[in-house]
Write a protein that holds these residues in place. Structure first.
Motif, PDB file in Angstrom:
ATOM      1  N   HIS A  42       0.847  -1.208   0.000  1.00 17.97           N
ATOM      2  CA  HIS A  42       0.000   0.000   0.000  1.00 17.97           C
ATOM      3  C   HIS A  42       0.878   1.251   0.000  1.00 17.97           C
ATOM      4  CE1 HIS A  42      -3.762  -1.983   0.188  1.00 17.97           C
ATOM      5  NE2 HIS A  42      -3.754  -2.298   1.474  1.00 17.97           N
ATOM      6  N   THR A  45       2.697   1.576  -3.361  1.00 16.37           N
ATOM      7  CA  THR A  45       1.725   2.038  -4.353  1.00 16.37           C
ATOM      8  C   THR A  45       1.445   3.523  -4.187  1.00 16.37           C
ATOM      9  OG1 THR A  45       0.676  -0.139  -4.455  1.00 16.37           O
ATOM     10  CG2 THR A  45      -0.616   1.717  -5.230  1.00 16.37           C
ATOM     11  N   GLY A  49       4.932   6.330  -7.508  1.00 18.07           N
ATOM     12  CA  GLY A  49       3.948   6.474  -8.572  1.00 18.07           C
ATOM     13  C   GLY A  49       4.364   7.528  -9.567  1.00 18.07           C
ATOM     14  N   SER A 183      -3.678  -3.359  -5.193  1.00 17.15           N
ATOM     15  CA  SER A 183      -2.547  -2.585  -4.693  1.00 17.15           C
ATOM     16  C   SER A 183      -1.231  -3.344  -4.841  1.00 17.15           C
ATOM     17  CB  SER A 183      -2.784  -2.202  -3.235  1.00 17.15           C
ATOM     18  OG  SER A 183      -1.780  -1.335  -2.767  1.00 17.15           O
ATOM     19  N   SER A 184      -1.248  -4.656  -4.606  1.00 15.04           N
ATOM     20  CA  SER A 184      -0.014  -5.438  -4.737  1.00 15.04           C
ATOM     21  C   SER A 184       0.456  -5.472  -6.184  1.00 15.04           C
ATOM     22  CB  SER A 184      -0.220  -6.857  -4.214  1.00 15.04           C
ATOM     23  OG  SER A 184      -1.251  -7.521  -4.930  1.00 15.04           O
ATOM     24  N   ALA A 186      -0.207  -3.149  -8.385  1.00 16.80           N
ATOM     25  CA  ALA A 186       0.251  -1.785  -8.665  1.00 16.80           C
ATOM     26  C   ALA A 186       1.661  -1.559  -8.125  1.00 16.80           C
ATOM     27  CB  ALA A 186      -0.716  -0.777  -8.044  1.00 16.80           C
ATOM     28  N   ALA A 187       1.929  -2.064  -6.911  1.00 12.40           N
ATOM     29  CA  ALA A 187       3.263  -1.912  -6.315  1.00 12.40           C
ATOM     30  C   ALA A 187       4.311  -2.624  -7.159  1.00 12.40           C
ATOM     31  CB  ALA A 187       3.266  -2.448  -4.887  1.00 12.40           C
ATOM     32  N   SER A 190       5.044  -0.620 -10.244  1.00 13.07           N
ATOM     33  CA  SER A 190       5.834   0.590  -9.987  1.00 13.07           C
ATOM     34  C   SER A 190       7.324   0.261  -9.888  1.00 13.07           C
ATOM     35  CB  SER A 190       5.357   1.287  -8.711  1.00 13.07           C
ATOM     36  OG  SER A 190       5.616   0.494  -7.571  1.00 13.07           O
ATOM     37  N   HIS A 318      -0.208   0.531 -12.812  1.00 13.05           N
ATOM     38  CA  HIS A 318       0.122   1.037 -11.477  1.00 13.05           C
ATOM     39  C   HIS A 318      -0.843   2.121 -11.019  1.00 13.05           C
ATOM     40  CE1 HIS A 318       2.260   2.783  -8.084  1.00 13.05           C
ATOM     41  NE2 HIS A 318       2.119   3.946  -8.671  1.00 13.05           N
ATOM     42  N   GLY A 321      -4.203   1.255  -9.581  1.00 15.51           N
ATOM     43  CA  GLY A 321      -4.210   0.907  -8.166  1.00 15.51           C
ATOM     44  C   GLY A 321      -3.957   2.082  -7.252  1.00 15.51           C
ATOM     45  N   SER A 322      -2.992   2.923  -7.604  1.00 15.95           N
ATOM     46  CA  SER A 322      -2.649   4.056  -6.737  1.00 15.95           C
ATOM     47  C   SER A 322      -3.796   5.061  -6.662  1.00 15.95           C
ATOM     48  CB  SER A 322      -1.365   4.728  -7.216  1.00 15.95           C
ATOM     49  OG  SER A 322      -1.460   5.103  -8.565  1.00 15.95           O
TER      50      SER A 322
END
Length: 445
Positions: A42, A45, A49, A183-184, A186-187, A190, A318, A321-322
């Motif tokens: 989290h 993310t 970004g 979120s995972s 997205a992380a 990134s 990404h 999610g962010s």
């Protein structure tokens, strides 16, 4: 009647069971089953970004030494201020401050604390979602421009519109903890596109990096305004504090193992990833392209086409999610007020309508002012420095009352003073960058 007083009155008028039922429905407090590594991705993310892509541009505005120093100093200060927020989350035995403004309200009083934290936190979260709409649209357009040259005539506006449509669907996620899969991913994206930016900048830099480095502007006023904007860009890159309390609220807590234990473990991992990504992208991007680097370094990269296309698509995934990580606290605030002040019944329909309206509004703003570099500087200075640098120090000084000239007293004041300087000058540079960009811009182009 003031908003903070109205909220408190509404809470007092509800029975404990009604209030608990509302808390169990709201997206921030509905689930407390998160694991420590959820807080890692989290936070990654929320931070790695749009901001990381603008760091080479910030170095081009500040120069080598000031630019790198600003990134490192900001990392140290925000690492410390995030620790402060984590420690304050449950500093009152038996009570959790699930929302940033709840902590402010308790420490500084219902009026002063609420109005110090709430408006600025909201600006950070709303501004982030606007910038992510722009980033998502630009990245998706770049992806298609590379792979399907025949689509280059398609306006960026349509890509932002597509991004908004997907966000309307994702925004129906019931609560913060249910975002863990999004979120995972997205992380992970990134980290991947940061490494692509780093590696490809190094590859292109070995071929034709500049023989000398300076700053973008050649006039004194230009250098000053650019430096102001760069400070805001760096501040924007450390924006995770505005959602830190809300992330910690999803973690379980007991007397033996309070929520600060898993939260701190997750933050240690996240901040290690943050500094590696930030310095690698910033240094390699500026080294490779010098003052010619764009405000989004992936836009500057030219080859190999397929890898640049993939990197831009990673950015798109990404920011999907962010956007949600920053929007979830906004949804929580909206739904709290709709239920408590306007007596709406908690329901899926309420979520569908309120969240969809929000996503459409920020998407429209993003379509109207898609000036990535200027937005980073303007919003970064306007509110991001406050929530990440200033407010944690103010809350710590008032809640813990450390001895004068002790480490925590000095560290808190350093964060407050430097944060205030950036908060004053960065929006000025951001506005100038937007004005300069607007001279060659056509609405909905």
């Amino acid at each position: 009647m003031e908003l903070s007083n109205m909220n408190q009155t509404a809470e007092m008028n509800r029975t404990p069971s009604e209030q608990q039922k509302l808390e169990d429905w709201l997206p921030i407090s509905a689930s407390r089953k998160a694991k420590w590594w959820y807080s890692s991705f989290h936070n990654v993310t929320a931070m790695v970004g749009a901001g990381v892509l603008g760091l080479p541009f910030a170095l081009a505005q500040l120069g080598w030494i000031p630019g790198v120093l600003m990134i490192v100093i900001s990392w140290i200060l925000t690492f410390y201020s995030l620790w402060q927020l984590i420690e304050l989350h449950e500093y009152v035995p038996g009570k959790r401050f699930d929302r940033y403004f709840d902590l402010g309200r308790h420490v500084l009083g219902p009026k002063k604390g609420f109005w110090l934290v709430m408006p600025q936190q909201l600006v950070v979260q709303v501004a982030s979602t606007i910038v992510y709409c722009v980033t998502g649209g630009k990245s998706l357009k770049k992806f298609f421009d590379i792979l399907i040259p025949a689509m280059t005539h398609v306006r960026q506006t349509y890509f932002i519109l597509f991004f908004v449509f997907i966000q309307i669907l994702l925004s129906q996620t019931p609560n913060f903890n249910n975002l863990k899969a999004v979120s995972s991913l997205a992380a992970l994206m990134s980290i991947c596109y940061s490494m692509v930016a780093f590696i490809m900048s190094m590859v292109e830099g070995f071929d034709h990096h500049p023989s000398h480095y300076g700053v973008r502007s050649h006039t004194t006023p230009g250098m000053v305004f650019d430096a102001f904007n760069a400070l805001g860009t760096v501040a924007f890159a450390f924006a995770g504090h505005s959602v830190a309390s809300e992330i910690q609220a999803t973690l379980p807590s007991t007397e033996e193992k309070p929520s600060k234990v898993p939260m701190w473990r997750g933050v240690l991992v996240a901040y290690t990833i943050v500094i590696i990504c930030y310095l690698s992208v910033a240094v390699s991007g500026f080294w490779a392209f010098g003052t010619e680097v764009d405000d989004d370094v992936l836009i500057t990269l030219q080859r190999p086409n397929w890898l640049i296309a993939i990197a831009n698509f990673m950015v798109f995934i990404h920011v999907l999610g962010s956007f949600q990580v920053f929007a979830m606290p906004v949804f929580d605030t909206m739904e709290t007020n709709l239920v408590q002040k306007w007596n709406f019944t908690p329901s899926k329909m309420l979520r569908l309508i309120s969240r969809s309206i929000y996503v459409c509004v920020v998407g429209l703003i993003g379509m109207c002012i898609p000036f990535f570099g200027g937005l980073l500087g303007f919003f970064g200075g306007l509110a991001f420095t406050s929530t990440s640098y200033i407010i944690p120090g103010v809350l710590w000084l008032n809640a813990k009352e450390p001895k004068r000239w002790s480490f925590h007293w000095i560290a808190s004041w350093v964060c407050i003073i430097l944060g205030t300087i950036v908060a004053v000058v960065a929006p000025i540079g951001g506005v100038r960058t937007i004005v300069v960009s607007a001279k060659t811009y056509k609405l909905f182009s």
